[in-house]
Design an enzyme around this catalytic site. Structure first.
Site, PDB file in Angstrom:
ATOM      1  N   ASP A  12       0.862  -1.182   0.000  1.00 43.30           N
ATOM      2  CA  ASP A  12       0.000   0.000   0.000  1.00 43.30           C
ATOM      3  C   ASP A  12       0.902   1.236   0.000  1.00 43.30           C
ATOM      4  O   ASP A  12       2.044   1.181   0.465  1.00 43.30           O
ATOM      5  CB  ASP A  12      -0.878  -0.038   1.252  1.00 43.30           C
ATOM      6  CG  ASP A  12      -1.650   1.238   1.458  1.00 43.30           C
ATOM      7  OD1 ASP A  12      -2.434   1.615   0.567  1.00 43.30           O
ATOM      8  OD2 ASP A  12      -1.466   1.874   2.511  1.00 43.30           O
ATOM      9  N   ASP A  14      -0.010   5.170   0.802  1.00 40.06           N
ATOM     10  CA  ASP A  14      -0.165   6.164   1.869  1.00 40.06           C
ATOM     11  C   ASP A  14      -0.353   5.485   3.220  1.00 40.06           C
ATOM     12  O   ASP A  14      -1.254   4.674   3.403  1.00 40.06           O
ATOM     13  CB  ASP A  14      -1.343   7.084   1.566  1.00 40.06           C
ATOM     14  CG  ASP A  14      -1.157   7.856   0.266  1.00 40.06           C
ATOM     15  OD1 ASP A  14      -0.003   8.072  -0.132  1.00 40.06           O
ATOM     16  OD2 ASP A  14      -2.165   8.229  -0.343  1.00 40.06           O
ATOM     17  N   ARG A 134      -8.675  -2.091   5.732  1.00 33.17           N
ATOM     18  CA  ARG A 134      -9.098  -2.170   4.326  1.00 33.17           C
ATOM     19  C   ARG A 134      -8.054  -2.947   3.508  1.00 33.17           C
ATOM     20  O   ARG A 134      -8.393  -3.797   2.685  1.00 33.17           O
ATOM     21  CB  ARG A 134      -9.287  -0.753   3.784  1.00 33.17           C
ATOM     22  CG  ARG A 134      -9.732  -0.649   2.368  1.00 33.17           C
ATOM     23  CD  ARG A 134     -10.000   0.794   1.959  1.00 33.17           C
ATOM     24  NE  ARG A 134      -8.892   1.673   2.282  1.00 33.17           N
ATOM     25  CZ  ARG A 134      -8.978   2.745   3.094  1.00 33.17           C
ATOM     26  NH1 ARG A 134     -10.122   3.067   3.662  1.00 33.17           N
ATOM     27  NH2 ARG A 134      -7.939   3.500   3.307  1.00 33.17           N
TER      28      ARG A 134
END
Length: 194
Positions: A12, A14, A134
């Protein structure tokens, strides 16, 4: 453990690799890596790990920035990583706003499945790492080996008990340096570990 030529880390952006902005990264100069993150990726690259980024970019769907700006941000990312000897092979992103209900926006698994397909791998051969539930949900839904780093959105869990919503299969690390330590230590042949 995946075969040496199939070791692909999906990371990922950020909050995991770079600072997690309060709003959006709207300018290339706003993209700044987290301390130690480029060096961690460089160590993994040196050991034969291939690395790609998978990032939700709802600012595109909302019209906050355009594709040229996103490309400039990623050019800045590549420059700063290269200064530490790190290399990201590709950047995959979801351009949709949350209300568009696409299959590529994490926590949906579509982006990870697309990465596996494009790289000629099964999703089970991907190692996914992110800083949010997430990211974890996307990794698990795609069938990836999944890791959580306690940076960005999960920094508040540092020093706390393991988040109860995390399945036991999800490994937790303080940051990318700790993740790199874990991945590299398992790559060492038996009898070589210090």
């Amino acid at each position: 453990m995946p075969a040496r030529d199939a070791r692909l880390l999906v990371i990922d952006r950020d909050g995991t690799l770079s600072r997690d902005p309060e709003d959006f990264v709207r300018d290339p100069q706003d993209w700044q890596p987290l301390p130690g993150a480029p060096e961690a990726l460089a160590r993994l690259n040196e050991a034969g790990w291939r690395i790609v980024v998978a990032t939700n970019q709802p600012g595109l769907g909302r019209g906050v920035f355009d594709l040229a700006t996103l490309n400039a941000v990623h050019a800045q990312m590549h420059r700063l990583l290269a200064q530490a000897g790190a290399r990201v092979e590709a950047v995959f992103f979801c351009p949709h706003a949350p209300d568009e209900e696409c299959d590529c926006r994490k926590p949906a698994p579509g982006m990870l499945r697309d990465i596996a397909r494009r790289r000629g791998l099964a999703p089970t051969q991907l190692v996914m790492v992110g800083d949010s539930l997430r990211d974890v949900q996307a990794g698990l839904a795609a069938g990836c080996e999944t890791h959580l780093v306690l940076t960005g959105q999960s920094v508040h869990w540092r020093g706390a008990p393991r988040p109860p919503e995390l399945p036991p299969s999800v490994a937790v690390h303080d940051d990318l340096a700790a993740l790199a330590d874990a991945l590299l230590s398992r790559d060492e042949p038996e009898g070589v570990r210090p």
